[in-house]
Write a protein that holds these residues in place. Structure first.
Motif, short mmCIF file in Angstrom:
data_model
loop_
_atom_site.label_atom_id
_atom_site.label_comp_id
_atom_site.label_asym_id
_atom_site.label_seq_id
_atom_site.Cartn_x
_atom_site.Cartn_y
_atom_site.Cartn_z
N GLY A 150 0.53 -6.77 5.96
CA GLY A 150 -0.16 -5.70 5.26
C GLY A 150 -0.16 -4.42 6.08
O GLY A 150 -0.73 -4.37 7.17
N GLY A 151 0.49 -3.37 5.55
CA GLY A 151 0.64 -2.13 6.29
C GLY A 151 -0.32 -1.04 5.88
O GLY A 151 0.03 0.15 5.90
N GLU A 155 5.19 -5.17 5.90
CA GLU A 155 4.68 -4.43 4.74
C GLU A 155 5.70 -4.50 3.61
O GLU A 155 6.88 -4.20 3.81
N VAL A 194 4.32 1.75 4.90
CA VAL A 194 3.00 1.84 5.52
C VAL A 194 2.17 2.90 4.79
O VAL A 194 2.63 4.01 4.53
N HIS A 246 1.13 2.68 1.71
CA HIS A 246 1.62 2.80 0.33
C HIS A 246 0.50 3.01 -0.69
O HIS A 246 0.66 3.78 -1.65
N GLU A 249 8.99 -2.49 7.30
CA GLU A 249 8.67 -2.07 5.94
C GLU A 249 9.68 -2.68 4.97
O GLU A 249 10.73 -3.16 5.36
N THR A 308 -3.96 -7.83 3.67
CA THR A 308 -3.36 -7.36 2.43
C THR A 308 -4.37 -6.94 1.38
O THR A 308 -3.99 -6.44 0.32
N ASP A 367 -6.14 -3.06 2.69
CA ASP A 367 -4.99 -2.17 2.62
C ASP A 367 -5.26 -0.98 1.71
O ASP A 367 -4.36 -0.23 1.36
#
Length: 243
Positions: A34-35, A57, A61, A63, A128, A176, A204
């Motif tokens: 999870g970014g 991700e 990152v 998003h 990513e 996430t 996130d």
């Protein structure tokens, strides 16, 4: 599998800490899934402590904040970056702080999260456009008389533009948010799997109604995760140093 010997890996995993839990000493391998801001923060925290961290991700990152890219942040600029993040950015510029404090969601994504991913601590460790399709518990090969005492590794099944692949890690941190957690195979109770941690809440989500409280709660969870991993109840990198 990693090139190190099984014995050296077990040596750093089987010590019991003050919480009566298993520990993982640096440079243990950790996957962060999870970014979002807390996924990036967990990766940064782990790297400060010397862990081998990889961040995955599915999109890019930050998003979740893209739809609000041009909107102002609902918090003060210095509240959207932790003290660790500001230190990491400062080290890149050899200044007392980052060159630009974010004022909009887009600046937070680009000048904050994006630059952190390009910092010395995280450069080359952020993947990513890589989705974690499934996490499989993989027994560690050992000559131990009671292999059930040896915690499993985590085999991540990944999908990206290049196709499918797998990667092995000793610990996993899921960041996430709600509904984005990958499937965990062959584990009957995923709430009590050794070395598997979750940052709860919409970890996130850059669109929280109370963004400052949301981030601070996430930082507390991250601190507790690594305190548990290292067997040091008093470990907190956010705590101001005494002078």
């Amino acid at each position: 599998m990693r090139s190190e010997s099984v014995n050296s890996k077990l040596d750093r995993r089987l010590l019991m800490n003050d919480f009566d839990e298993l520990t993982l000493d640096p440079p243990g391998t950790i996957a962060v899934i999870g970014g979002g801001p807390l996924g990036v923060e967990a990766s940064l925290y782990g790297r400060y402590l010397g862990y081998e961290v990889t961040l995955f991700e599915t999109h890019t990152v930050g998003h979740s904040g893209e739809p609000k890219r041009n909107e102002p942040l609902p918090i003060l600029p210095d509240q959207c970056l932790s003290s660790l993040a500001i230190s990491a950015l400062s080290a890149q510029h050899h200044e007392s702080g980052p060159q630009v404090l974010p004022m909009t969601y887009g600046q937070w994504i680009d000048e904050g999260l994006g630059r952190l991913c390009q910092s010395d601590l995280l450069r080359g460790r952020v993947r990513e456009h890589t989705a974690v399709q499934m996490i499989e518990m993989k027994p560690v090969e050992t000559d131990d008389e009671d292999p059930d005492d040896v915690p499993d590794d985590f085999c991540l099944h990944l999908r990206n533009e290049g196709g499918d692949e797998t990667a092995i890690f000793e610990s996993v941190i899921i960041a996430t948010g709600q509904g984005g957690e990958p499937k965990i195979a062959n584990a009957t109770d995923t709430s009590s799997v050794d070395y598997l941690f979750r940052i709860t809440g919409n970890s996130d989500d850059l669109n929280s109604n109370d963004l400052n409280a949301h981030l601070r709660a996430g930082y507390r969870q991250i601190s507790k995760i690594f305190a548990s991993l290292m067997g040091r109840e008093d470990l907190d990198l956010y705590r101001p140093k005494r002078v």
